[in-house]
Design an enzyme around this catalytic site. Structure first.
Site, PDB file in Angstrom:
ATOM      1  N   LYS A 156      43.322 103.078 122.630  1.00 25.36           N
ATOM      2  CA  LYS A 156      42.879 104.602 122.518  1.00 25.36           C
ATOM      3  C   LYS A 156      44.116 105.245 122.251  1.00 25.36           C
ATOM      4  O   LYS A 156      45.255 105.266 122.967  1.00 25.36           O
ATOM      5  CB  LYS A 156      42.252 105.332 123.687  1.00 25.36           C
ATOM      6  CG  LYS A 156      41.176 104.747 124.143  1.00 25.36           C
ATOM      7  CD  LYS A 156      40.622 105.497 125.549  1.00 25.36           C
ATOM      8  CE  LYS A 156      38.881 104.983 126.029  1.00 25.36           C
ATOM      9  NZ  LYS A 156      38.715 105.405 127.198  1.00 25.36           N
ATOM     10  N   LYS A 195      27.883 102.069 130.955  1.00 18.73           N
ATOM     11  CA  LYS A 195      28.710 102.440 132.027  1.00 18.73           C
ATOM     12  C   LYS A 195      28.367 101.765 133.283  1.00 18.73           C
ATOM     13  O   LYS A 195      27.037 101.854 133.512  1.00 18.73           O
ATOM     14  CB  LYS A 195      28.989 104.012 132.260  1.00 18.73           C
ATOM     15  CG  LYS A 195      29.590 104.484 131.058  1.00 18.73           C
ATOM     16  CD  LYS A 195      31.252 104.093 131.078  1.00 18.73           C
ATOM     17  CE  LYS A 195      31.982 105.045 130.037  1.00 18.73           C
ATOM     18  NZ  LYS A 195      33.446 104.628 130.229  1.00 18.73           N
ATOM     19  N   GLU A 252      34.680  95.738 130.938  1.00 17.03           N
ATOM     20  CA  GLU A 252      35.800  96.700 130.400  1.00 17.03           C
ATOM     21  C   GLU A 252      36.497  97.202 131.835  1.00 17.03           C
ATOM     22  O   GLU A 252      35.625  98.072 132.779  1.00 17.03           O
ATOM     23  CB  GLU A 252      35.434  97.905 129.712  1.00 17.03           C
ATOM     24  CG  GLU A 252      36.458  98.718 129.183  1.00 17.03           C
ATOM     25  CD  GLU A 252      36.170 100.023 128.089  1.00 17.03           C
ATOM     26  OE1 GLU A 252      35.049  99.478 127.426  1.00 17.03           O
ATOM     27  OE2 GLU A 252      37.008 100.773 127.920  1.00 17.03           O
ATOM     28  N   ASP A 311      31.426  98.866 131.186  1.00 11.91           N
ATOM     29  CA  ASP A 311      32.608  99.542 131.217  1.00 11.91           C
ATOM     30  C   ASP A 311      32.496 100.123 132.738  1.00 11.91           C
ATOM     31  O   ASP A 311      31.544 101.105 133.066  1.00 11.91           O
ATOM     32  CB  ASP A 311      32.938 100.411 130.372  1.00 11.91           C
ATOM     33  CG  ASP A 311      34.284 101.277 130.414  1.00 11.91           C
ATOM     34  OD1 ASP A 311      34.850 100.984 131.490  1.00 11.91           O
ATOM     35  OD2 ASP A 311      34.564 102.091 129.693  1.00 11.91           O
ATOM     36  N   GLY A 323      37.337 105.547 122.938  1.00  9.97           N
ATOM     37  CA  GLY A 323      36.990 106.883 122.639  1.00  9.97           C
ATOM     38  C   GLY A 323      37.000 107.732 123.911  1.00  9.97           C
ATOM     39  O   GLY A 323      37.275 107.114 124.986  1.00  9.97           O
ATOM     40  N   LYS A 372      27.475  99.666 124.808  1.00  8.62           N
ATOM     41  CA  LYS A 372      28.298  99.527 126.031  1.00  8.62           C
ATOM     42  C   LYS A 372      27.677 100.516 127.389  1.00  8.62           C
ATOM     43  O   LYS A 372      27.438 101.748 126.993  1.00  8.62           O
ATOM     44  CB  LYS A 372      29.829 100.470 125.717  1.00  8.62           C
ATOM     45  CG  LYS A 372      30.771 100.620 126.929  1.00  8.62           C
ATOM     46  CD  LYS A 372      32.210 100.969 126.436  1.00  8.62           C
ATOM     47  CE  LYS A 372      32.695 102.079 127.177  1.00  8.62           C
ATOM     48  NZ  LYS A 372      34.204 102.287 126.528  1.00  8.62           N
ATOM     49  N   ASP A 421      41.171  98.781 129.358  1.00 13.95           N
ATOM     50  CA  ASP A 421      41.362 100.079 128.828  1.00 13.95           C
ATOM     51  C   ASP A 421      42.572 100.876 129.527  1.00 13.95           C
ATOM     52  O   ASP A 421      43.860 100.976 129.185  1.00 13.95           O
ATOM     53  CB  ASP A 421      39.815 100.946 128.877  1.00 13.95           C
ATOM     54  CG  ASP A 421      39.833 102.333 128.777  1.00 13.95           C
ATOM     55  OD1 ASP A 421      40.973 102.896 128.405  1.00 13.95           O
ATOM     56  OD2 ASP A 421      38.793 102.976 128.342  1.00 13.95           O
ATOM     57  N   SER A 447      29.022 104.238 123.309  1.00 13.82           N
ATOM     58  CA  SER A 447      29.087 104.249 124.856  1.00 13.82           C
ATOM     59  C   SER A 447      28.032 105.056 125.595  1.00 13.82           C
ATOM     60  O   SER A 447      27.836 106.151 125.192  1.00 13.82           O
ATOM     61  CB  SER A 447      30.510 104.538 125.314  1.00 13.82           C
ATOM     62  OG  SER A 447      30.879 104.841 126.613  1.00 13.82           O
TER      63      SER A 447
HETATM   64  O1  OSB Z   1      36.286 104.693 129.491  1.00 16.16           O
HETATM   65  O2  OSB Z   1      35.949 104.265 127.627  1.00 16.16           O
HETATM   66  C1  OSB Z   1      35.980 105.098 128.437  1.00 16.16           C
HETATM   67  C2  OSB Z   1      34.885 108.650 127.859  1.00 16.16           C
HETATM   68  C3  OSB Z   1      35.602 109.401 128.449  1.00 16.16           C
HETATM   69  C4  OSB Z   1      36.775 108.678 129.411  1.00 16.16           C
HETATM   70  C5  OSB Z   1      36.738 107.293 129.200  1.00 16.16           C
HETATM   71  C6  OSB Z   1      35.811 106.505 128.639  1.00 16.16           C
HETATM   72  C7  OSB Z   1      34.677 107.305 127.776  1.00 16.16           C
HETATM   73  C8  OSB Z   1      33.585 106.664 127.041  1.00 16.16           C
HETATM   74  C9  OSB Z   1      33.365 107.254 125.949  1.00 16.16           C
HETATM   75  O3  OSB Z   1      33.281 105.332 127.083  1.00 16.16           O
HETATM   76  C10 OSB Z   1      33.463 106.943 124.667  1.00 16.16           C
HETATM   77  C11 OSB Z   1      33.143 107.980 123.602  1.00 16.16           C
HETATM   78  O4  OSB Z   1      31.895 108.002 123.215  1.00 16.16           O
HETATM   79  O5  OSB Z   1      33.883 108.643 123.161  1.00 16.16           O
HETATM   80 MG    MG Z   2      36.746 102.583 129.306  1.00 14.47          MG
END
Ligand code: OSB
Ligand code: MG
Length: 368
Positions: A263, A164, A214, A189, A291, A162, A239, A136
């Site tokens: 998660k 953001k 996402e 995402d 994650g 992924k 999510d 991510s």
């Molecule tokens: O939306 O998936 C998410 C991290 C913190 C809160 C939400 C998210 C995330 C990540 C990071 O996308 C995932 C990771 O590298 O642990």
């Molecule tokens: Mg997410």
């Protein structure tokens, strides 16, 4: 088993690189580490994934400490538990607070596996020897910087990328990334940064062969997502909106998404995660493990869970070295050719390094 003692520790670890999403920037990781002990002195570990701020969901480190101390730990201590699933029943009358419940559920699963001298992955029904992982990538200062990170992660072997996104950091970003990397497995995402007013913008993302988008819309919505999905070719993955098997069933029934991100923390623990897994596996719904920037203990639980066969898409569980100067487990999580080898030693399969735990602990409290 009977849980005779619970230790909560509040840890703070610096992230190697700031992690920026549509809801804010993280510079360090503030979290609760849970250690439970049974009547024989055997211990189980888990990581609580609540963040210090209520911007991803409504839970925080402080609300979780409160729920654990005042409601969940008193329910857990000294009660007879034959299987970790029983804990979900014991907590059922307490509304919401999924992340708070999840960490005790996970610690009991870890301890349960150790009692049987079996790996957590195998006790959960995991069959994979290795798991495929993606990465991510947070919001960067420039598209150039994003391209550099993708190139680096690609060289390291990560299997899915992924990005953001947020308003103003979306179509142009994806367009430029796709021009440079026409073939990589790519997804976006939004962490709930858009509304149905943005339909045309989100439809523009349909042209880039994304694996999925996402959580584009509100964190607690499944109605608008259904309308959006009806207008998109690209699958939506939920999510934030999914807290349970019940939510999963409703979202799929409504057509709010085609892919589920699990998660463990967000769904209240491994018991519920396994139910969602079984449901999706039976119906061929693609599933992957999300994650929360976990330290090693949380990462270990994610790896064990992802060993279950229904986790069909690469997850967000990247190697420790992308987050930490040093992790709190030994060995650290390493990624080779985009895969992590699932440990076969008892419990979560990694040793907790007490030296490092002590080094990063701000405060701890023992309950018995
Ligand atoms: O939306 O998936 C998410 C991290 C913190 C809160 C939400 C998210 C995330 C990540 C990071 O996308 C995932 C990771 O590298 O642990
Ligand atoms: Mg997410």
């Amino acid at each position: 088993m009977k849980i005779k003692q619970v230790i909560l520790r509040h840890l703070k670890m610096d992230l190697l690189y700031p992690f920026v999403t549509s809801f804010g920037a993280e510079y360090d990781k503030d979290f609760i580490l849970v250690e439970i002990m049974n009547e024989d002195g055997l211990v189980g570990w888990a990581e609580n994934v609540a963040m210090p701020t209520p911007y991803y969901n409504e839970e925080t480190v402080k609300t979780n400490w409160h729920m654990l101390e005042d409601f969940l730990i008193p329910t857990l201590l000294n009660s007879e538990i034959h299987h970790p699933d029983e804990l979900a029943e014991k907590f059922a009358h307490i509304r919401g607070n999924y992340m708070a419940k999840a960490c005790l559920n996970m610690a009991v699963w870890d301890l349960y596996a150790r009692e049987q001298n079996a790996s957590l992955a195998s006790v959960l029904g995991g069959t994979k020897k290795t798991i495929d992982v993606g990465v991510s990538i947070g919001i960067k200062d420039s598209i150039e910087a994003t391209l550099d990170v993708i190139e680096q992660r690609r060289a390291e072997g990560y299997k899915r990328f992924k990005l953001k996104i947020k308003p103003g950091w979306d179509v142009e970003l994806i367009d430029k990334v796709r021009k440079v990397f026409p073939e990589i497995p790519l997804m976006a995402d939004a962490n709930s940064a858009y509304t149905l007013e943005d339909m045309n913008l989100l439809k523009a993302l349909d042209d880039y062969n994304l694996m999925m988008i996402e959580q584009p819309l509100a964190y607690n919505d499944i109605i608008d997502h259904a309308e959006l999905q009806a207008n998109l070719k690209t699958p939506i993955c939920l999510d934030e909106s999914i807290h349970s098997l019940e939510d999963t069933k409703k979202a799929l029934k409504l057509g709010s998404c085609k892919i589920i991100n699990v998660k463990v923390g967000r769904v209240g623990g491994l018991t519920e995660a396994k139910k969602i897994h079984d449901y999706c596996l039976e119906r061929n719904v693609p599933l992957w493990c999300g994650g929360m920037l976990e330290a090693g203990v949380g990462r270990a639980h994610n790896i064990a869970m992802t060993a279950m066969p229904g986790f069909t898409l690469p997850g967000d569980t990247a190697g420790s070295s992308l987050y930490w100067a040093e992790d709190i487990i030994e060995p650290e999580v390493t990624v080779e050719n985009g895969t992590i080898t699932v440990p076969t030693t008892p419990g979560m399969g990694y040793e907790v390094s007490m030296d490092k735990v002590k080094k990063y602990t701000l405060y701890s409290k023992t309950y018995r």
